[in-house]
Design a protein around this motif. Structure first.
Motif: not given
Length: 232
Positions: A58-67, A98-105
């Motif tokens: 769900d996090a990656v789906r909301g990021e800019a540039g995600n397909l 580098k996105a904060p949610p990536t590090a948190q997950l």
């Protein structure tokens, strides 16, 4: 005698150079990046692992540039999970890292993981748009194909043709052939099938068996084929 030794040494050096050239990396093309991320949590944490994989998807789906972002769990071993994501380009993937949610997950993952986080970044070798989303009952097959470097060009042709043949089969939802950016003698094949019967039929057909026979002499590690279902 010395002349003979020099000739043998020269031949060995020439052979070594030829092998190095055969396995040399080609320039990585611009364009989308497809990422296959393997997660393995403790067997006792399979439920938490599935929830974490869902949160990552769900996090990656909301990021800019995600397909695309999908989460799947291994049939028979639900503590082994995969995140399939696709990104517009290298810059979009770098921003995701580098996105904060990536590090948190990833911090959440460390508390329950049973093996190190394993991320494979690839580019398209043979990719068509998916024909349908991964519905209930769909089976996803993820195969890691590792060949010895001098056989890279042969394997590239074989894997590419394998994907084209697979897409022509009934009940195929997706058949993608991907090349790893940092090891171009490593390939990932991602197949999606309507159901388990369709996946089994593909595994037994003449084209699939012929592909395995042809690529077997080039294989540098175990042909790693794993079966999954989508996490809803």
């Amino acid at each position: 005698m010395r002349a003979a030794i020099r000739a043998l040494v020269g031949a060995a050096i020439f052979a070594g150079i030829a092998m190095m050239r055969a396995g040399a990396q080609a320039p990585v093309p611009d364009g989308p990046r497809y990422v296959v991320t393997y997660l393995e949590v403790m067997p006792t944490a399979a439920v938490q692992g599935a929830a974490l994989a869902r949160a990552m998807r769900d996090a990656v789906r909301g990021e800019a540039g995600n397909l695309r972002g999908e989460a799947i769990e291994r049939i028979g071993q639900p503590n082994q999970l995969v995140i399939l994501s696709a990104w517009k380009d290298e810059a979009a993937l770098a921003a995701h890292a580098k996105a904060p949610p990536t590090a948190q997950l990833l911090e959440r993952l460390q508390k329950i993981q049973n093996a190190p986080y394993d991320e494979r970044v690839t580019f398209a070798l043979s990719v068509d748009p998916p024909r349908a989303p991964l519905g209930r009952g769909a089976v996803v097959v993820v195969t890691h194909v590792d060949v010895i470097p001098p056989q890279r060009e042969l394997a590239t042709a074989l894997v590419k043709q394998h994907a084209a043949d697979g897409r022509a089969e009934a009940d195929n939802l997706r058949f993608e052939a991907l090349t790893q950016t940092n090891r171009q003698n490593h390939f990932t094949v991602i197949e999606a099938w309507k159901d388990a019967n369709a996946a089994r039929a593909h595994g037994m057909n003449a084209a699939t068996r012929a592909f395995r026979d042809k690529i077997a002499p080039a294989i540098g590690a175990l042909y790693d084929e794993r079966f999954y279902t989508a996490i809803e």
